[in-house]
Design a protein around this motif. Structure first.
Motif, PDB file in Angstrom:
ATOM      1  N   THR A 187      43.068  29.899  29.523  1.00 16.83           N
ATOM      2  CA  THR A 187      42.206  28.957  30.218  1.00 16.83           C
ATOM      3  C   THR A 187      41.378  29.694  31.251  1.00 16.83           C
ATOM      4  N   LEU A 188      40.333  29.009  31.752  1.00 14.70           N
ATOM      5  CA  LEU A 188      39.469  29.614  32.759  1.00 14.70           C
ATOM      6  C   LEU A 188      40.260  29.938  34.020  1.00 14.70           C
ATOM      7  N   ALA A 189      41.185  29.041  34.376  1.00 12.62           N
ATOM      8  CA  ALA A 189      41.976  29.273  35.584  1.00 12.62           C
ATOM      9  C   ALA A 189      42.830  30.521  35.452  1.00 12.62           C
ATOM     10  N   SER A 190      43.455  30.697  34.277  1.00 12.83           N
ATOM     11  CA  SER A 190      44.304  31.876  34.079  1.00 12.83           C
ATOM     12  C   SER A 190      43.474  33.150  34.061  1.00 12.83           C
ATOM     13  N   MET A 191      42.257  33.077  33.500  1.00 15.18           N
ATOM     14  CA  MET A 191      41.392  34.252  33.489  1.00 15.18           C
ATOM     15  C   MET A 191      40.963  34.617  34.909  1.00 15.18           C
ATOM     16  N   MET A 192      40.625  33.625  35.719  1.00 15.04           N
ATOM     17  CA  MET A 192      40.235  33.888  37.100  1.00 15.04           C
ATOM     18  C   MET A 192      41.404  34.445  37.892  1.00 15.04           C
ATOM     19  N   PHE A 193      42.581  33.888  37.656  1.00 13.09           N
ATOM     20  CA  PHE A 193      43.764  34.378  38.365  1.00 13.09           C
ATOM     21  C   PHE A 193      44.056  35.828  37.985  1.00 13.09           C
ATOM     22  N   GLY A 194      43.950  36.149  36.686  1.00 10.61           N
ATOM     23  CA  GLY A 194      44.174  37.524  36.257  1.00 10.61           C
ATOM     24  C   GLY A 194      43.158  38.482  36.857  1.00 10.61           C
ATOM     25  N   PHE A 195      41.891  38.029  36.962  1.00  9.10           N
ATOM     26  CA  PHE A 195      40.869  38.886  37.559  1.00  9.10           C
ATOM     27  C   PHE A 195      41.153  39.134  39.035  1.00  9.10           C
TER      28      PHE A 195
ATOM     29  N   ILE B 192      44.023  39.053  40.590  1.00  5.19           N
ATOM     30  CA  ILE B 192      45.183  39.945  40.710  1.00  5.19           C
ATOM     31  C   ILE B 192      44.772  41.389  40.426  1.00  5.19           C
ATOM     32  N   SER B 193      43.971  41.599  39.379  1.00  2.93           N
ATOM     33  CA  SER B 193      43.514  42.954  39.043  1.00  2.93           C
ATOM     34  C   SER B 193      42.650  43.529  40.151  1.00  2.93           C
ATOM     35  N   LEU B 194      41.764  42.702  40.704  1.00  2.00           N
ATOM     36  CA  LEU B 194      40.889  43.168  41.774  1.00  2.00           C
ATOM     37  C   LEU B 194      41.696  43.571  42.998  1.00  2.00           C
ATOM     38  N   LEU B 195      42.679  42.762  43.368  1.00  2.00           N
ATOM     39  CA  LEU B 195      43.528  43.100  44.509  1.00  2.00           C
ATOM     40  C   LEU B 195      44.300  44.392  44.252  1.00  2.00           C
ATOM     41  N   PHE B 196      44.765  44.559  43.025  1.00  2.84           N
ATOM     42  CA  PHE B 196      45.499  45.779  42.679  1.00  2.84           C
ATOM     43  C   PHE B 196      44.622  47.013  42.887  1.00  2.84           C
ATOM     44  N   PHE B 197      43.383  46.964  42.384  1.00  2.86           N
ATOM     45  CA  PHE B 197      42.498  48.130  42.512  1.00  2.86           C
ATOM     46  C   PHE B 197      42.039  48.333  43.953  1.00  2.86           C
ATOM     47  N   LEU B 198      41.905  47.259  44.715  1.00  4.35           N
ATOM     48  CA  LEU B 198      41.559  47.417  46.123  1.00  4.35           C
ATOM     49  C   LEU B 198      42.682  48.096  46.894  1.00  4.35           C
ATOM     50  N   VAL B 199      43.926  47.715  46.594  1.00  4.53           N
ATOM     51  CA  VAL B 199      45.068  48.381  47.240  1.00  4.53           C
ATOM     52  C   VAL B 199      45.115  49.850  46.825  1.00  4.53           C
TER      53      VAL B 199
ATOM     54  N   ALA C 267      34.263  47.683  49.671  1.00  7.16           N
ATOM     55  CA  ALA C 267      33.375  46.609  49.234  1.00  7.16           C
ATOM     56  C   ALA C 267      32.543  47.046  48.031  1.00  7.16           C
ATOM     57  N   ILE C 268      32.041  48.285  48.055  1.00  2.56           N
ATOM     58  CA  ILE C 268      31.286  48.822  46.916  1.00  2.56           C
ATOM     59  C   ILE C 268      32.176  48.911  45.682  1.00  2.56           C
ATOM     60  N   PHE C 269      33.405  49.368  45.875  1.00  3.65           N
ATOM     61  CA  PHE C 269      34.361  49.483  44.768  1.00  3.65           C
ATOM     62  C   PHE C 269      34.660  48.111  44.178  1.00  3.65           C
TER      63      PHE C 269
ATOM     64  N   THR D 295      34.020  44.087  39.800  1.00  2.00           N
ATOM     65  CA  THR D 295      33.558  42.756  39.398  1.00  2.00           C
ATOM     66  C   THR D 295      32.467  42.862  38.335  1.00  2.00           C
ATOM     67  N   PHE D 296      31.525  43.765  38.533  1.00  2.00           N
ATOM     68  CA  PHE D 296      30.433  43.926  37.566  1.00  2.00           C
ATOM     69  C   PHE D 296      30.964  44.383  36.208  1.00  2.00           C
ATOM     70  N   ILE D 297      31.914  45.333  36.233  1.00  2.00           N
ATOM     71  CA  ILE D 297      32.476  45.819  34.966  1.00  2.00           C
ATOM     72  C   ILE D 297      33.243  44.707  34.259  1.00  2.00           C
ATOM     73  N   ALA D 298      33.932  43.853  35.039  1.00  2.00           N
ATOM     74  CA  ALA D 298      34.647  42.731  34.432  1.00  2.00           C
ATOM     75  C   ALA D 298      33.687  41.781  33.731  1.00  2.00           C
TER      76      ALA D 298
END
Length: 393
Positions: free
Chosen positions: A219-227, A229-236, A334-336, A341-344
């Protein structure tokens, strides 16, 4: 909670990889203390939470917060004032844990001195429980040896279960094995023993039932949630790299910008070597236990290469549009984040998204491969012949 779990996961990956840190490294952030390296042996005395990641990790002393330890060979002798989390191939716990204990490994052992004030959750191939537990116990393994007093309920799922002379269960003992076993009355009277037959085939039945209930498309919600989580992981991950190794990160980024084609070629070589490690290691027979490590190295290199490639390309585009050459760490993150986001979004374009992602991975792994080659063979820089004179055409 996710922030700390992400840091723990990243440090675990970096610590198990023998080339992540040559020596032990420590840093304090917001009251938490982090240790990482190839081999870490520390006497901790920390007021907040403690994180340790290494191929071989030994923790002594005490911590007033939670303790998180990950690696291949782990020994936790430190006393933990709150919760203890440990994961590795071989894990031995000798220190006391005031609250809950969670351990996963191939071989897990709690010594007599490892008293747990709360609940214990133990997972592995072989579990040996000698340390007393004041709360409940959940144990899942192929072989479980219980030789300690348990103050609460006990749930054991195993192929074989053995009880030592010091095993006493004050609560309800529920065990699941293929066949019923004899539980001594000194461990728990028959009125407080529950047997639930379990076989390996049930796991596949549970999986089939779960798979049938899964939706065909997310679902759209699960896709947004996965994104997210992935974004937070790469930011950390980016924050850790900028904090731990800013100079090395800058050198890797500049090597990609200076020779992108060469970086991609080296990425193909490095990735080929990593993928070839698993079958080659298995063919030696004696190296079979190290195959999971080889697979883990592939995963770690893939993630780090993707992050490094995305960060390097984003910074190159930033400077190309007139951005500052050395922005602040917050601006870099922020650039990262914008790059991730763009690559996603590119992934929604067939073929284009796959090519973009794979290109970034090759660039990142290529830069790491170049740095590894320089480390192994040495990089003395340019050599000049003082007798050399320019040649006139």
């Amino acid at each position: 909670m996710f922030f700390r779990q992400s840091i723990f996961t990243i440090l675990a990956c970096l610590g198990v990889s023998t080339g992540a840190f040559a020596d032990s490294t420590s840093v304090r952030i917001g009251g938490d203390t982090f240790f990482a390296g190839s081999a870490v042996s520390e006497t901790v005395n920390t007021g907040g939470d403690t994180f340790i990641a290494a191929r071989s990790a030994v923790a002594r002393g005490s911590t007033q917060g939670d303790m998180h330890v990950a690696g291949f060979d782990i020994s936790v002798d430190a006393d933990t004032a709150q919760d203890l989390y440990a994961a590795g191939a071989t894990v031995v716990v000798r220190g006391s844990t005031a609250q809950d204990l969670t351990v996963a490994g191939f071989s897990v052992r709690t010594e007599e001195t490892a008293e747990t004030g709360g609940n214990a959750r133990l997972f592995g191939n072989t579990l040996t429980i000698d340390g007393p537990i004041n709360g409940a116990l959940l144990a899942t393994a192929s072989d479980v040896i219980l030789n300690a007093p348990i103050g609460g309920d006990v749930r054991i799922v195993a192929r074989t279960i053995s009880f030592g002379p010091d095993a006493v269960v004050d609560g309800l003992l529920t065990y699941s094995t293929e066949d019923r076993i004899s539980v001594p009355d000194r461990v728990a009277p028959q009125g407080r023993v529950v047997f639930q037959q379990y076989s390996g085939s049930e796991a596949w039945d549970d999986w089939d039932e779960f798979r049938e209930d899964m939706p065909v498309l997310p679902t759209l919600a699960s896709m947004m949630f996965g994104f997210v989580i992935s974004l937070l992981f790469f930011l950390v991950l980016g924050a850790l790299m900028l904090g731990f190794m800013p100079r090395r990160l800058r050198a890797l980024r500049r090597s990609i910008a200076a020779a992108p084609g060469q970086s991609m070629l080296l990425g193909v070589i490095g990735l080929s070597v990593l993928f070839g490690m698993a079958p080659i290691t298995a063919l030696t027979i004696v190296g079979l236990p190290f195959v999971p490590i080889a697979l883990l190295l592939i995963v770690v290199a893939w993630i780090l290469g993707y992050a490094l490639g995305a960060y390097s390309v984003a910074m190159r585009i930033w400077s190309g549009f007139g951005g500052a050459e050395n922005p602040s760490n917050v601006a870099r993150l922020a650039i990262f984040a914008a790059a991730i986001t763009f690559i996603a979004l590119l992934n929604f374009i067939p073929f284009v998204g796959w090519v973009a992602n794979y290109t970034l991975i090759l660039l990142g792994i290529g830069a790491m491969t170049r740095a590894l080659f320089h480390y192994l063979i040495g990089n003395s820089g340019e050599a000049f012949d003082i007798d050399m004179k320019p040649i006139d055409d």
